[in-house]
Design an enzyme around this catalytic site. Structure first.
Site, PDB file in Angstrom:
ATOM      1  N   LYS A  64     -70.361 -35.283   8.564  1.00 36.71           N
ATOM      2  CA  LYS A  64     -69.453 -35.625   9.673  1.00 36.71           C
ATOM      3  C   LYS A  64     -69.188 -34.416  10.564  1.00 36.71           C
ATOM      4  CE  LYS A  64     -67.323 -39.378   7.033  1.00 36.71           C
ATOM      5  NZ  LYS A  64     -67.792 -39.117   5.657  1.00 36.71           N
TER       6      LYS A  64
HETATM    7  P1  5BU Z   1     -67.256 -45.809  -2.053  1.00 32.00           P
HETATM    8  O1  5BU Z   1     -67.058 -45.238  -3.408  1.00 32.00           O
HETATM    9  O2  5BU Z   1     -68.316 -46.930  -2.023  1.00 32.00           O
HETATM   10  O3  5BU Z   1     -65.976 -46.206  -1.395  1.00 32.00           O
HETATM   11  O4  5BU Z   1     -67.860 -44.579  -1.216  1.00 32.00           O
HETATM   12  C1  5BU Z   1     -68.068 -44.651   0.157  1.00 32.00           C
HETATM   13  C2  5BU Z   1     -68.812 -43.434   0.666  1.00 32.00           C
HETATM   14  O5  5BU Z   1     -69.067 -43.619   2.045  1.00 32.00           O
HETATM   15  C3  5BU Z   1     -68.069 -42.107   0.538  1.00 32.00           C
HETATM   16  O6  5BU Z   1     -69.025 -41.113   0.249  1.00 32.00           O
HETATM   17  C4  5BU Z   1     -67.479 -41.857   1.919  1.00 32.00           C
HETATM   18  O7  5BU Z   1     -67.464 -40.501   2.288  1.00 32.00           O
HETATM   19  C5  5BU Z   1     -68.444 -42.595   2.827  1.00 32.00           C
HETATM   20  N1  5BU Z   1     -67.835 -43.178   4.027  1.00 32.00           N
HETATM   21  C6  5BU Z   1     -66.882 -44.185   3.989  1.00 32.00           C
HETATM   22  O8  5BU Z   1     -66.486 -44.635   2.930  1.00 32.00           O
HETATM   23  N2  5BU Z   1     -66.390 -44.700   5.149  1.00 32.00           N
HETATM   24  C7  5BU Z   1     -66.765 -44.263   6.367  1.00 32.00           C
HETATM   25  O9  5BU Z   1     -66.322 -44.779   7.386  1.00 32.00           O
HETATM   26  C8  5BU Z   1     -67.739 -43.216   6.391  1.00 32.00           C
HETATM   27  C9  5BU Z   1     -68.255 -42.715   5.221  1.00 32.00           C
HETATM   28 BR1  5BU Z   1     -68.339 -42.567   7.992  1.00 32.00          BR
END
Ligand code: 5BU
Length: 266
Positions: A93
């Site tokens: 990011k």
């Molecule tokens: P989760 O455990 O499935 O919630 O992880 C989601 C990943 O996606 C995590 O590494 C965040 O940094 C990433 N992410 C997110 O969740 N939402 C966003 O809007 C963005 C990245 Br951009």
């Protein structure tokens, strides 16, 4: 199945070699899953690739959250990812001015040397994309930028007018691989797809088979619905790496995403 058949217009219109590579891998593995490998030990990360590599098409990292990170172990990890036929995507990011983003591609983590994709906010203006592209050029590599057009977290400030501007600026830029969309809200995603058109990718976090609110403001939508609404890749973290059986979970997400693609084109 051939990628052209599975992906239809997206395959025909794609101009980025990286996007084609992703679509090929996704077709071979019948999986539109990018694993968000959010584990904080190198051993945990290696285990994850071993367990789920065959069911995922890309690997998303946060290089700066690993407790026992070393340059050597990370190189080894990237090698393992390549062997598993995975694109490597650092979710850094970036958001600074162009020259600083270029410099941040180097530094201790040297993201430019191993990433195929990185995320960036366009808040500072379009030069961030040129800065990141210059970073890859500095080491004779190329890569693609995923611009944050939407986010999955509640209360985020990426309002529709902002999203529209990001898409308008990003769609015209060859260095932009695609956009991050909100996987938890299919209607928002459909709007995003209409604005983006068919050439660029939309990848979506905020996806889980257990739909609803996640930890600390995260929101989750259904994987198949996200793909049907226009997502080209579902980014799944805890749904896989925190599952009792990550391999089984990864296979389930792969199936759900592939069903979505067949439905979308069918
Ligand atoms: P989760 O455990 O499935 O919630 O992880 C989601 C990943 O996606 C995590 O590494 C965040 O940094 C990433 N992410 C997110 O969740 N939402 C966003 O809007 C963005 C990245 Br951009």
């Amino acid at each position: 199945m051939e990628p052209s058949e599975a992906w239809g217009e997206r395959w025909q219109k794609a101009t980025s070699p990286l996007a084609k590579r992703y679509m090929e891998v996704a077709t071979t593995k019948q999986s539109l899953v990018c694993l968000a490998a959010d584990r904080n030990t190198m051993a945990g990360l290696f285990r994850l690739i071993d367990e789920v590599g065959e069911h995922v098409a890309a690997l998303k990292t946060h290089v700066d959250l690993v407790d026992d990170w070393t340059r050597e172990s990370w190189s080894e990890f990237c090698r393992a990812a390549h062997e598993a036929n995975l694109l490597i995507f650092e979710d850094r990011k970036f958001a600074d001015i162009g020259k600083i983003s270029r410099a941040q591609m180097a530094g201790i983590y040297d993201i430019r040397s191993w990433s195929d994709l990185v995320t960036a906010h366009l808040i500072s203006g379009p030069d961030v994309v040129d800065g990141l592209q210059a970073g890859w050029s500095d080491v004779g590599r190329s890569g693609g930028v995923l611009l944050l057009a939407q986010m999955s977290s509640r209360g985020n400030l990426l309002h529709p007018a902002y999203t529209e501007e990001v898409v308008a600026k990003g769609a015209a830029h060859a260095g932009v691989f695609g956009f991050i969309g909100n996987g938890s809200r299919p209607t928002e995603l459909q709007t995003l797809r209409t604005a983006v058109g068919e050439e660029k990718m939309i990848w979506t976090p905020g996806v889980n088979l257990a739909v609803g609110d996640g930890e600390m403001g995260q929101r989750y939508g259904d994987p198949t619905e996200a793909v049907v609404a226009g997502s080209d890749c579902i980014i799944v973290g805890s749904g896989i790496h925190k599952a009792d059986d990550p391999q089984h979970a990864a296979a389930a997400y792969a199936r759900a995403s592939w069903d979505g693609l067949l439905k979308r084109n069918g």
